[in-house]
Design a protein around this motif. Structure first.
Motif, PDB file in Angstrom:
ATOM      1  N   ASP A  59     -20.972  10.845  -2.873  1.00 47.90           N
ATOM      2  CA  ASP A  59     -19.683  10.646  -2.222  1.00 47.90           C
ATOM      3  C   ASP A  59     -18.613  11.393  -3.018  1.00 47.90           C
ATOM      4  N   ARG A  60     -17.667  12.002  -2.318  1.00 48.25           N
ATOM      5  CA  ARG A  60     -16.666  12.827  -2.991  1.00 48.25           C
ATOM      6  C   ARG A  60     -15.891  12.060  -4.062  1.00 48.25           C
ATOM      7  N   ALA A  61     -15.644  10.809  -3.841  1.00 44.83           N
ATOM      8  CA  ALA A  61     -14.891  10.003  -4.811  1.00 44.83           C
ATOM      9  C   ALA A  61     -15.614   9.908  -6.145  1.00 44.83           C
ATOM     10  N   HIS A  62     -16.944  10.088  -6.124  1.00 41.10           N
ATOM     11  CA  HIS A  62     -17.729   9.970  -7.355  1.00 41.10           C
ATOM     12  C   HIS A  62     -18.265  11.324  -7.822  1.00 41.10           C
ATOM     13  N   MET A  63     -17.854  12.411  -7.157  1.00 40.47           N
ATOM     14  CA  MET A  63     -18.413  13.724  -7.468  1.00 40.47           C
ATOM     15  C   MET A  63     -18.146  14.135  -8.912  1.00 40.47           C
ATOM     16  N   LYS A  64     -16.903  13.997  -9.370  1.00 38.21           N
ATOM     17  CA  LYS A  64     -16.613  14.406 -10.741  1.00 38.21           C
ATOM     18  C   LYS A  64     -17.379  13.547 -11.735  1.00 38.21           C
ATOM     19  N   GLU A  65     -17.425  12.263 -11.492  1.00 34.16           N
ATOM     20  CA  GLU A  65     -18.129  11.341 -12.385  1.00 34.16           C
ATOM     21  C   GLU A  65     -19.588  11.748 -12.547  1.00 34.16           C
ATOM     22  N   GLU A  66     -20.244  12.056 -11.423  1.00 29.16           N
ATOM     23  CA  GLU A  66     -21.650  12.451 -11.473  1.00 29.16           C
ATOM     24  C   GLU A  66     -21.808  13.838 -12.088  1.00 29.16           C
ATOM     25  N   LEU A  67     -20.855  14.723 -11.812  1.00 31.47           N
ATOM     26  CA  LEU A  67     -20.901  16.065 -12.377  1.00 31.47           C
ATOM     27  C   LEU A  67     -20.797  16.024 -13.893  1.00 31.47           C
ATOM     28  N   VAL A  68     -19.931  15.168 -14.400  1.00 36.42           N
ATOM     29  CA  VAL A  68     -19.769  15.033 -15.854  1.00 36.42           C
ATOM     30  C   VAL A  68     -21.083  14.563 -16.492  1.00 36.42           C
ATOM     31  N   LYS A  69     -21.769  13.632 -15.847  1.00 35.93           N
ATOM     32  CA  LYS A  69     -23.057  13.154 -16.365  1.00 35.93           C
ATOM     33  C   LYS A  69     -24.073  14.287 -16.436  1.00 35.93           C
ATOM     34  N   VAL A  70     -24.136  15.080 -15.358  1.00 40.87           N
ATOM     35  CA  VAL A  70     -25.092  16.186 -15.311  1.00 40.87           C
ATOM     36  C   VAL A  70     -24.747  17.237 -16.348  1.00 40.87           C
ATOM     37  N   GLU A  98      -2.776   8.332   3.106  1.00 42.63           N
ATOM     38  CA  GLU A  98      -3.983   7.542   2.856  1.00 42.63           C
ATOM     39  C   GLU A  98      -5.191   8.461   2.712  1.00 42.63           C
ATOM     40  N   LEU A  99      -5.203   9.540   3.496  1.00 38.40           N
ATOM     41  CA  LEU A  99      -6.295  10.503   3.430  1.00 38.40           C
ATOM     42  C   LEU A  99      -6.333  11.177   2.065  1.00 38.40           C
ATOM     43  N   LYS A 100      -5.162  11.475   1.537  1.00 38.10           N
ATOM     44  CA  LYS A 100      -5.082  12.092   0.211  1.00 38.10           C
ATOM     45  C   LYS A 100      -5.624  11.136  -0.853  1.00 38.10           C
ATOM     46  N   ASP A 101      -5.277   9.866  -0.740  1.00 33.99           N
ATOM     47  CA  ASP A 101      -5.741   8.872  -1.707  1.00 33.99           C
ATOM     48  C   ASP A 101      -7.261   8.697  -1.663  1.00 33.99           C
ATOM     49  N   SER A 102      -7.852   8.966  -0.498  1.00 34.57           N
ATOM     50  CA  SER A 102      -9.306   8.808  -0.347  1.00 34.57           C
ATOM     51  C   SER A 102     -10.052  10.117  -0.597  1.00 34.57           C
ATOM     52  N   HIS A 103      -9.349  11.105  -1.185  1.00 28.78           N
ATOM     53  CA  HIS A 103      -9.933  12.436  -1.455  1.00 28.78           C
ATOM     54  C   HIS A 103     -10.367  13.111  -0.157  1.00 28.78           C
ATOM     55  N   TYR A 104      -9.610  12.882   0.895  1.00 27.01           N
ATOM     56  CA  TYR A 104      -9.852  13.490   2.207  1.00 27.01           C
ATOM     57  C   TYR A 104     -11.213  13.088   2.777  1.00 27.01           C
ATOM     58  N   VAL A 105     -11.516  11.815   2.624  1.00 25.04           N
ATOM     59  CA  VAL A 105     -12.686  11.205   3.233  1.00 25.04           C
ATOM     60  C   VAL A 105     -12.188  10.198   4.255  1.00 25.04           C
ATOM     61  N   CYS A 106     -12.700  10.260   5.479  1.00 24.73           N
ATOM     62  CA  CYS A 106     -12.251   9.362   6.545  1.00 24.73           C
ATOM     63  C   CYS A 106     -12.489   7.909   6.149  1.00 24.73           C
ATOM     64  N   THR A 107     -11.447   7.118   6.204  1.00 17.58           N
ATOM     65  CA  THR A 107     -11.548   5.704   5.823  1.00 17.58           C
ATOM     66  C   THR A 107     -12.235   4.874   6.903  1.00 17.58           C
ATOM     67  N   ALA A 108     -12.416   5.469   8.087  1.00 15.92           N
ATOM     68  CA  ALA A 108     -13.060   4.732   9.176  1.00 15.92           C
ATOM     69  C   ALA A 108     -14.572   4.952   9.209  1.00 15.92           C
ATOM     70  N   CYS A 109     -15.008   6.215   9.030  1.00 13.55           N
ATOM     71  CA  CYS A 109     -16.441   6.502   9.171  1.00 13.55           C
ATOM     72  C   CYS A 109     -17.058   7.137   7.932  1.00 13.55           C
TER      73      CYS A 109
END
Length: 284
Positions: free
Chosen positions: A263-274, A39-50
């Motif tokens: 947020d790491r899940a959106h990092m590539k998306e935002e990087l592509v825009k920049v 589950e951690l891998k699916d969340s890009h190693y972001v804690c799903t709790a906090c």
């Protein structure tokens, strides 16, 4: 013969280290929640709790940023391992050997090239698991090599920092890398080559005081620690209590030190825009 000897023993399936690793539980260092590694891998190693962003190995960072997880590693210059013959409780050469064995990396930085959102780019990423991502000769040479490649090929450079600062075992030679990396980034700026700095947890010391804060756009992962000296050291120096969240990405955003907290899940998306904005007129 009784039933104890006639029982059919169940077959035990052999598992590889990778399969075992995939079934491990990981404790979040922020909230202590036990997290299932898949589950951690699916969340890009972001804690799903906090929502805490755990540190990434360089390989995972490259896969997160490059298109289709495809990239080519760039060979980096070989530097002298122990120029000062340094020893504290352990020889510096022994520390290097231990960290190379543990991480499979030559030092705390790796450089790769590939496409990000279809834009050919060069990424230099630091690995905190290698001696706290400290910057010595090897890291300095890696950043300079990445900058020279970006300058030569007129491709944007992205650095991903995770560092405790300068490497004490290399003394003044380590501190010199602050000036060398800064000069290399300034060459890119003079040539109009985009430089994007992604700051992750932690980015401190000589790295934050040099190239890490010089991006045309400074992006930071949510909640990461960014600063020079530690909070306790600053409080003892100025004899005042620092505000809540001091040196965290969100605090630096409020005070104009970084441009974006992502947020790491959106990092590539935002990087592509920049990248799309900064490279629009790059090769015209």
């Amino acid at each position: 013969m009784n039933w104890l000897t006639e029982i059919v023993r169940p077959k035990i399936k052999k598992t590889t280290p990778k399969e075992i690793a995939d079934n491990l539980w990981v404790r979040c260092p922020n909230c202590n929640q036990m997290l299932f590694s898949k589950e951690l891998k699916d969340s890009h190693y972001v804690c799903t709790a906090c929502g805490h962003h755990l540190r990434l190995y360089v390989e995972k960072r490259f896969k997160l940023l490059f298109d289709n997880e495809q990239y080519t590693l760039v060979p980096l210059p070989v530097v002298q391992d122990d120029p000062l013959k340094f020893k504290d409780i352990q020889k510096y050469t022994d520390r290097l050997k231990s960290n190379r064995k543990k991480t499979g990396c030559q030092d705390a930085v790796q450089v790769a090239r590939g496409t990000i959102g279809g834009i050919a780019s060069i990424v230099a990423a630091m690995d905190f698991s290698f001696m706290g991502g400290s910057m010595g000769l090897a890291v300095g040479e890696g950043i300079v090599k990445a900058a020279k490649l970006a300058l030569k090929d007129r491709q944007p450079l992205i650095t991903v920092t995770a560092s405790g600062g300068a490497r004490m075992q290399e003394g003044m030679l380590s501190l010199m890398q602050m000036a060398r990396t800064t000069a290399a980034i300034n060459e890119l700026k003079e040539a109009g080559i985009p430089f994007i700095s992604i700051l992750t947890d932690p980015t401190t010391g000589g790295v934050s005081a040099s190239f890490a804060m010089l991006g045309d756009v400074n992006m930071a992962e949510k909640g990461c620690l960014i600063g020079f000296a530690g909070q306790r050291v600053i409080e003892q120096t100025i004899h005042e209590k620092l505000p809540e969240g001091f040196q965290r990405a969100e605090y630096l955003l409020e005070h104009g030190m970084v441009d974006m907290v992502v947020d790491r899940a959106h990092m590539k998306e935002e990087l592509v825009k920049v990248l799309g904005i900064l490279t629009a007129n790059l090769n015209k």
